[in-house]
Scaffold this motif. Structure first.
Motif, short mmCIF file in Angstrom:
data_model
loop_
_atom_site.label_atom_id
_atom_site.label_comp_id
_atom_site.label_asym_id
_atom_site.label_seq_id
_atom_site.Cartn_x
_atom_site.Cartn_y
_atom_site.Cartn_z
N LEU A 117 0.83 -1.21 0.00
CA LEU A 117 0.00 0.00 0.00
C LEU A 117 0.86 1.25 0.00
CD1 LEU A 117 -2.75 1.35 0.09
CD2 LEU A 117 -2.70 1.12 2.60
N ARG A 118 1.96 1.23 0.74
CA ARG A 118 2.86 2.39 0.73
C ARG A 118 3.42 2.64 -0.67
NH1 ARG A 118 4.25 0.27 5.88
NH2 ARG A 118 6.03 -0.88 5.04
N THR A 119 3.77 1.56 -1.36
CA THR A 119 4.27 1.70 -2.74
C THR A 119 3.20 2.26 -3.65
OG1 THR A 119 5.79 -0.16 -2.44
CG2 THR A 119 5.25 0.44 -4.70
N ILE A 120 1.98 1.77 -3.51
CA ILE A 120 0.87 2.25 -4.33
C ILE A 120 0.60 3.72 -4.06
CG2 ILE A 120 -1.62 2.02 -4.74
CD1 ILE A 120 -1.27 -1.01 -4.17
N ARG A 121 0.67 4.12 -2.79
CA ARG A 121 0.41 5.52 -2.44
C ARG A 121 1.45 6.47 -3.04
NH1 ARG A 121 -3.51 6.76 0.97
NH2 ARG A 121 -4.30 5.29 2.55
N ARG A 122 2.69 6.00 -3.12
CA ARG A 122 3.75 6.87 -3.66
C ARG A 122 3.61 7.10 -5.16
NH1 ARG A 122 7.19 3.86 -0.16
NH2 ARG A 122 7.78 2.52 -1.91
N PHE A 150 2.74 2.67 -11.55
CA PHE A 150 1.61 2.71 -10.64
C PHE A 150 0.69 1.51 -10.86
CE2 PHE A 150 -2.94 3.75 -10.29
CZ PHE A 150 -3.03 3.84 -8.91
N HIS A 151 0.31 1.30 -12.12
CA HIS A 151 -0.61 0.20 -12.41
C HIS A 151 0.03 -1.14 -12.08
CE1 HIS A 151 -3.90 2.48 -14.15
NE2 HIS A 151 -2.99 3.25 -14.71
N ARG A 152 1.33 -1.25 -12.30
CA ARG A 152 2.00 -2.51 -11.97
C ARG A 152 2.03 -2.73 -10.46
NH1 ARG A 152 6.44 -5.63 -11.08
NH2 ARG A 152 6.72 -7.35 -12.56
N SER A 153 2.14 -1.65 -9.69
CA SER A 153 2.15 -1.81 -8.23
C SER A 153 0.82 -2.38 -7.74
CB SER A 153 2.46 -0.47 -7.55
OG SER A 153 1.38 0.45 -7.69
N VAL A 154 -0.26 -2.00 -8.42
CA VAL A 154 -1.56 -2.57 -8.07
C VAL A 154 -1.61 -4.04 -8.45
CG1 VAL A 154 -4.05 -2.45 -8.48
CG2 VAL A 154 -2.72 -0.33 -8.30
N LEU A 155 -1.07 -4.37 -9.63
CA LEU A 155 -1.02 -5.77 -10.07
C LEU A 155 -0.23 -6.62 -9.07
CD1 LEU A 155 -2.05 -7.19 -12.78
CD2 LEU A 155 -2.16 -4.69 -12.79
N VAL A 156 0.90 -6.12 -8.62
CA VAL A 156 1.74 -6.86 -7.68
C VAL A 156 0.97 -7.12 -6.38
CG1 VAL A 156 3.80 -6.72 -6.24
CG2 VAL A 156 3.92 -6.10 -8.66
N ALA A 157 0.21 -6.13 -5.94
CA ALA A 157 -0.55 -6.26 -4.70
C ALA A 157 -1.69 -7.28 -4.82
CB ALA A 157 -1.11 -4.91 -4.26
N ALA A 158 -2.05 -7.64 -6.04
CA ALA A 158 -3.09 -8.64 -6.25
C ALA A 158 -2.59 -10.05 -5.96
CB ALA A 158 -3.62 -8.57 -7.68
N HIS A 159 -1.27 -10.22 -5.91
CA HIS A 159 -0.65 -11.51 -5.60
C HIS A 159 -1.11 -12.61 -6.57
CE1 HIS A 159 1.29 -10.31 -1.76
NE2 HIS A 159 0.31 -9.42 -1.76
N GLU A 201 -7.20 5.08 -2.79
CA GLU A 201 -8.01 5.09 -1.57
C GLU A 201 -8.91 3.85 -1.50
OE1 GLU A 201 -7.38 7.02 0.95
OE2 GLU A 201 -5.79 7.76 -0.36
N ALA A 202 -9.43 3.42 -2.64
CA ALA A 202 -10.26 2.22 -2.65
C ALA A 202 -9.46 0.99 -2.23
CB ALA A 202 -10.88 2.01 -4.03
N VAL A 203 -8.23 0.91 -2.73
CA VAL A 203 -7.35 -0.20 -2.32
C VAL A 203 -7.02 -0.09 -0.84
CG1 VAL A 203 -5.07 -1.24 -2.64
CG2 VAL A 203 -6.39 -0.51 -4.64
N ALA A 204 -6.76 1.12 -0.38
CA ALA A 204 -6.45 1.33 1.04
C ALA A 204 -7.62 0.94 1.93
CB ALA A 204 -6.07 2.79 1.28
N ASP A 205 -8.85 1.24 1.48
CA ASP A 205 -10.06 0.93 2.26
C ASP A 205 -10.51 -0.52 2.10
OD1 ASP A 205 -10.10 3.56 3.06
OD2 ASP A 205 -11.56 4.20 1.55
N ARG A 206 -9.76 -1.29 1.31
CA ARG A 206 -10.12 -2.68 1.00
C ARG A 206 -11.51 -2.79 0.38
NH1 ARG A 206 -6.11 -5.86 2.69
NH2 ARG A 206 -4.88 -5.29 4.53
N ASP A 207 -11.83 -1.80 -0.45
CA ASP A 207 -13.11 -1.76 -1.16
C ASP A 207 -12.89 -2.31 -2.58
OD1 ASP A 207 -15.51 -1.21 -2.42
OD2 ASP A 207 -15.74 0.76 -1.51
N GLY A 208 -13.01 -3.61 -2.71
CA GLY A 208 -12.72 -4.24 -4.00
C GLY A 208 -13.64 -3.80 -5.11
#
Length: 227
Positions: A117-122, A150-159, A201-208
């Protein structure tokens, strides 16, 4: 009887066999004739037939079963992935990204770690460090690269390693189109930035659901501009 006339013989023999498979000469699961039958039909030696069969086995069309023979496992050979991406238009790439990134955003909201999440926020801050509407080519390219990161950081967080690898395959093909689009002024920097911030913010709030919808909206806007 069709003869092989050009080098390399094994490649030509493989294509002739594939043509015959495509035409329906052998059905799915059917056994091919032996090398002694195929070799004179193709006008090549048995070793060339074996190499042609190895090639088609590597492409998923044939399978050799020890002691049983060679069998048809597919009725056509899929194109190489990079060949497909070079052939299709950028809109098709964006549509594929829609399928990948919409699901990835939802998964990222569910699975992201605090460090991810910190990486995504940056990432949105790094995007704004290079203006998308600048006349400087290097800034435009760096903006696109930061956006990709940025988009790749979201992909990585999807595991999900498959989704990440698919995204990486698309990246070189979408990068040039994005750069061209920005240089033509086909963008709204404020709206674009707002969508990214809301996605974070949606990712931070865990709002899929919200993350998926925001990702989808962002890519739909991009598709409309590129179309």
């Amino acid at each position: 009887m069709v003869q092989v006339r050009r080098e390399p013989l094994a490649d030509q023999a493989a294509e002739l066999l594939l043509t015959r498979i495509r035409s329906g000469e052998w059905k799915l699961g059917e056994k091919l004739p032996g090398e002694t039958t195929l070799a004179p039909q193709l006008g090549v030696g048995r070793s060339t037939v074996r190499e042609a069969i190895r090639q088609l086995a590597g492409r998923g069309v044939l399978a050799t079963r020890q002691g049983a023979g060679v069998f048809v496992t597919a009725l056509d050979a899929p194109e190489d992935w990079n060949t497909v991406l070079r052939r299709v238009g950028i809109v098709a790439v964006i549509e594929a990204r829609l399928a990948i990134e919409t699901e990835a955003a939802a998964l990222a909201a569910e699975r992201r770690t605090p460090a991810e999440l910190r990486t995504i926020r940056r990432a949105p801050k790094q995007r704004t460090g290079h203006r998308a509407d600048t006349d400087t080519d290097s800034d435009t390219e760096q903006h696109v690269d930061a956006d990709t990161a940025f988009h790749r950081s979201v992909l990585v967080a999807a595991h999900n390693a498959i989704l990440t690898e698919l995204f990486d395959d698309f990246t070189p093909h979408s990068r040039r189109a994005m750069i061209d689009m920005l240089r033509l002024g086909e963008s709204d920097p404020e709206l674009d930035h707002d969508l990214h911030v809301r996605l974070v913010e949606a990712v931070a709030d865990r709002d899929g659901a919200a993350a998926a919808e925001l990702s989808r909206n962002h890519l739909l806007v991009m598709k409309e501009r590129l179309a």
